[in-house]
Design a protein around this motif. Structure first.
Motif, mmCIF file in Angstrom:
data_model
loop_
_atom_site.group_PDB
_atom_site.id
_atom_site.type_symbol
_atom_site.label_atom_id
_atom_site.label_comp_id
_atom_site.label_asym_id
_atom_site.label_seq_id
_atom_site.Cartn_x
_atom_site.Cartn_y
_atom_site.Cartn_z
ATOM 1 N N PRO A 280 26.144 21.495 85.859
ATOM 2 C CA PRO A 280 27.031 20.549 86.546
ATOM 3 C C PRO A 280 28.394 21.196 86.822
ATOM 4 O O PRO A 280 28.694 22.278 86.295
ATOM 5 C CB PRO A 280 27.176 19.411 85.528
ATOM 6 C CG PRO A 280 26.175 19.685 84.449
ATOM 7 C CD PRO A 280 25.908 21.146 84.470
ATOM 8 N N GLU B 296 32.570 17.946 84.543
ATOM 9 C CA GLU B 296 31.475 17.116 84.067
ATOM 10 C C GLU B 296 30.784 17.749 82.853
ATOM 11 O O GLU B 296 30.347 17.040 81.935
ATOM 12 C CB GLU B 296 30.469 16.888 85.198
ATOM 13 C CG GLU B 296 29.554 15.705 84.964
ATOM 14 C CD GLU B 296 28.787 15.321 86.212
ATOM 15 O OE1 GLU B 296 27.898 14.446 86.090
ATOM 16 O OE2 GLU B 296 29.058 15.878 87.297
ATOM 17 N N ARG B 297 30.696 19.073 82.859
ATOM 18 C CA ARG B 297 30.129 19.754 81.690
ATOM 19 C C ARG B 297 30.921 19.404 80.437
ATOM 20 O O ARG B 297 30.346 19.104 79.385
ATOM 21 C CB ARG B 297 30.115 21.276 81.892
ATOM 22 C CG ARG B 297 29.154 21.770 82.938
ATOM 23 C CD ARG B 297 28.812 23.239 82.757
ATOM 24 N NE ARG B 297 29.970 24.120 82.730
ATOM 25 C CZ ARG B 297 30.559 24.636 83.807
ATOM 26 N NH1 ARG B 297 30.089 24.315 85.020
ATOM 27 N NH2 ARG B 297 31.585 25.460 83.705
ATOM 28 N N TRP C 12 27.923 25.095 76.637
ATOM 29 C CA TRP C 12 26.963 24.471 77.557
ATOM 30 C C TRP C 12 25.608 25.167 77.485
ATOM 31 O O TRP C 12 24.563 24.513 77.393
ATOM 32 C CB TRP C 12 27.491 24.482 78.989
ATOM 33 C CG TRP C 12 26.522 23.819 79.935
ATOM 34 C CD1 TRP C 12 25.652 24.427 80.797
ATOM 35 C CD2 TRP C 12 26.287 22.413 80.058
ATOM 36 N NE1 TRP C 12 24.894 23.496 81.454
ATOM 37 C CE2 TRP C 12 25.271 22.236 81.026
ATOM 38 C CE3 TRP C 12 26.849 21.290 79.448
ATOM 39 C CZ2 TRP C 12 24.792 20.997 81.396
ATOM 40 C CZ3 TRP C 12 26.370 20.038 79.824
ATOM 41 C CH2 TRP C 12 25.365 19.897 80.789
ATOM 42 N N SER D 106 14.530 18.662 91.356
ATOM 43 C CA SER D 106 15.036 19.941 90.844
ATOM 44 C C SER D 106 14.271 21.126 91.423
ATOM 45 O O SER D 106 14.766 22.262 91.381
ATOM 46 C CB SER D 106 14.921 19.972 89.316
ATOM 47 O OG SER D 106 13.559 19.980 88.914
ATOM 48 N N HIS E 16 24.534 16.655 92.909
ATOM 49 C CA HIS E 16 25.624 17.623 93.005
ATOM 50 C C HIS E 16 25.548 18.708 91.930
ATOM 51 O O HIS E 16 26.434 19.538 91.820
ATOM 52 C CB HIS E 16 26.974 16.892 92.911
ATOM 53 C CG HIS E 16 27.173 16.128 91.635
ATOM 54 N ND1 HIS E 16 26.441 15.012 91.312
ATOM 55 C CD2 HIS E 16 28.027 16.344 90.602
ATOM 56 C CE1 HIS E 16 26.842 14.562 90.137
ATOM 57 N NE2 HIS E 16 27.795 15.348 89.685
ATOM 58 N N TRP E 17 24.478 18.720 91.124
ATOM 59 C CA TRP E 17 24.317 19.749 90.098
ATOM 60 C C TRP E 17 23.555 20.945 90.670
ATOM 61 O O TRP E 17 22.776 20.823 91.614
ATOM 62 C CB TRP E 17 23.549 19.207 88.900
ATOM 63 C CG TRP E 17 24.335 18.228 88.055
ATOM 64 C CD1 TRP E 17 25.496 17.597 88.371
ATOM 65 C CD2 TRP E 17 23.977 17.774 86.752
ATOM 66 N NE1 TRP E 17 25.896 16.777 87.362
ATOM 67 C CE2 TRP E 17 24.985 16.861 86.337
ATOM 68 C CE3 TRP E 17 22.927 18.030 85.883
ATOM 69 C CZ2 TRP E 17 24.955 16.221 85.109
ATOM 70 C CZ3 TRP E 17 22.890 17.383 84.650
ATOM 71 C CH2 TRP E 17 23.890 16.492 84.264
ATOM 72 N N GLU E 18 23.781 22.104 90.035
ATOM 73 C CA GLU E 18 23.073 23.333 90.422
ATOM 74 C C GLU E 18 22.070 23.720 89.340
ATOM 75 O O GLU E 18 22.128 23.233 88.200
ATOM 76 C CB GLU E 18 24.061 24.493 90.576
ATOM 77 C CG GLU E 18 25.080 24.355 91.681
ATOM 78 C CD GLU E 18 25.984 25.586 91.713
ATOM 79 O OE1 GLU E 18 25.638 26.533 92.449
ATOM 80 O OE2 GLU E 18 27.005 25.605 90.990
ATOM 81 N N ILE F 157 20.509 24.220 84.026
ATOM 82 C CA ILE F 157 21.118 23.129 84.800
ATOM 83 C C ILE F 157 22.626 23.247 84.638
ATOM 84 O O ILE F 157 23.134 23.349 83.523
ATOM 85 C CB ILE F 157 20.608 21.764 84.297
ATOM 86 C CG1 ILE F 157 19.092 21.682 84.445
ATOM 87 C CG2 ILE F 157 21.283 20.631 85.041
ATOM 88 C CD1 ILE F 157 18.485 20.438 83.833
ATOM 89 N N GLY G 142 22.792 13.552 83.081
ATOM 90 C CA GLY G 142 24.213 13.240 83.086
ATOM 91 C C GLY G 142 24.521 11.916 82.414
ATOM 92 O O GLY G 142 23.648 11.287 81.799
#
Length: 465
Positions: free
Chosen positions: A408, A412-413, A368, A246, A257-259, A406, A236
């Motif tokens: 976000p 944010e992306r 993305w 991760s 907070h990212w997936e 990944i 980020g």
């Protein structure tokens, strides 16, 4: 060396003025025009032994072996010499079938199919060697000229002008022997040939060294771009954000907070059409066809688009759609997973089975996902999960669909995408300037060779023989 210093070197090399010969005469050759007094006009058929393989007499690729006589092809040419390590090998029987094309030290080879006129001098012959059917073997007779002088002639606009003249409006992709041996060329005396060779060896080495520096600058900018993308999509833009493991050993930590979502839950992976289908007696249409060569790392090369015949009902199945992320199945390892976004540059257009089309369920995710595929961690994933053979690798649609993406939050992306685009603009401007400089140097190199071997410049006082 800085960009401004490289630019100064480029100008100093290309702006130098060279002497001309005191007197010239008409050569009598349409593609050559005037030459210095004292020079002669010769023809290949009078000065050169020329042979080419006539067919393969049933030779198949499965006959290639790991040891034995070398089989040289145009793809083995490397900067005017032969890369023996990349050559195929054939049996002694195949080698002995045609004694006229058994290679000797200092032979000059020339491609006669496809990219006509690529050259290589046989040096450090490691053993018995022969040619494939796409090459001419040329060997001087009676010491009529220096092989290196002829090498430079074949790399000059004298030879390319001859080929263009012989095309006469056709789309020739093959140089026939009866045409090639009629090539008329200028020939100075032996000492003068040596002076020209020494001069060109020196000057082309200077130019090549400068080009190599510029190419290294481009590599550094590309490495900077890759590092920029990889850091942004995995860490980020906020260095103070809390991180978490991760759960993927080779990925490390990511923002809390990212997936991480498998690609198959964000898109479907569409395979392309295979060539060779029997369409005898069926209704067909011809349609543009995207190949691996068209799909580069982060961009498309549409300079050479081929077409394919398919049945009309197959258009919907294989057509590319705006927002598809194109990804190469493999080939050389650098092609593995290489790709970019399709923006309907050609409509309609389909893709071959070695190019995957990753189609996001939500088109707003295209950029993305494309950015993820350009990252170091994605490239590592493709390499680890690829099926490998000697120097080749390929990845399946199933493995691509298992890529951990990944992911976000949406806002944010878009922040990361905007940041990358802004940074890339500066990198692209810098790379375009360097590439333009390389093009100018390459053009100057070619024109300098042509001027020297045709006597447009007099280099006798530029060297010591």
């Amino acid at each position: 060396m800085t960009g401004s210093e490289l630019g100064t070197d480029t100008r100093s090399i290309s702006q130098k003025k060279w002497r001309r010969y005191p007197r010239y005469k008409d050569s009598g050759v349409e593609w050559l025009r005037e030459i210095p007094e004292g020079w002669e006009i010769k023809k290949i058929k009078h000065t050169t032994y020329v042979k080419g393989r006539i067919g393969w007499q049933g030779l198949r690729s499965d006959e290639f072996i790991d040891d034995g006589p070398f089989l040289v092809t145009g793809t083995d040419f490397n900067d005017g010499s032969i890369n023996w390590a990349t050559c195929y090998h054939v049996s002694e029987k195949r080698y002995e079938e045609d004694p006229y094309i058994q290679l000797q030290e200092n032979d000059l080879l020339l491609t006669k199919d496809g990219s006509i006129g690529k050259t290589a001098i046989v040096k450090n012959l490691p053993g018995k060697a022969t040619l494939n059917s796409g090459l001419f073997l040329t060997r001087l007779k009676n010491k009529a000229y220096s092989t290196k002088f002829m090498y430079y002639l074949f790399n000059s606009n004298v030879f390319s002008s001859f080929i263009e003249f012989k095309k006469m409006g056709t789309t020739i992709s093959h140089l026939y022997q009866n045409v090639f041996v009629e090539f008329s060329y200028p020939l100075p005396r032996s000492l003068e040939q040596n002076a020209i060779i020494t001069f060109l060896d020196r000057e082309t080495a200077r130019i090549d060294a400068l080009i190599a520096k510029k190419e290294r600058q481009i590599e550094i900018l590309q490495e900077k771009r890759a590092a920029l993308i990889s850091h942004a999509v995995t860490k980020g833009l906020d260095p103070s954000v809390p991180m978490k493991d991760s759960g993927i050993e080779w990925l490390g930590s990511i923002p809390c907070h990212w997936e991480i979502i498998l690609l198959k839950y964000l898109s479907c992976v569409q395979t392309g059409i295979a060539k060779g289908k029997d369409l005898t007696g069926k209704e067909v249409i011809e349609i543009p066809y995207l190949r691996v060569a068209n799909v580069q790392d982060g961009f498309l090369d549409l300079s050479d688009i081929t077409t394919i015949e398919i049945e009309p009902h197959e258009i919907h199945r294989y057509s590319l759609k705006k927002g598809d992320i194109l990804m190469n199945e493999g080939g050389d390892e650098d092609k593995l997973g290489r790709g970019t976004i399709w923006n309907e540059e050609i409509t309609p257009c389909i893709h071959q089975n070695h190019v995957f089309a990753v189609r996001p369920f939500d088109l707003s995710n295209s950029m993305w996902i494309d950015l993820i595929t350009l990252s170091d961690y994605a490239k590592f994933y493709f390499l680890v999960n690829a099926k490998k053979t000697t120097n080749l690798a390929s990845i399946s649609a199933t493995n691509i669909s298992q890529l951990p993406v990944i992911f976000p939050p949406k806002e944010e992306r878009f922040q990361i995408l905007n940041y990358i685009q802004e940074q890339e603009r500066g990198l692209q401007i810098a790379m375009r300037k360097i590439k333009s400089s390389i093009e100018k140097l390459t053009e100057y190199r070619s024109s300098l060779i042509s001027a020297a071997v045709t006597g447009k410049i007099d280099v006798r006082q530029e060297v010591t023989i």
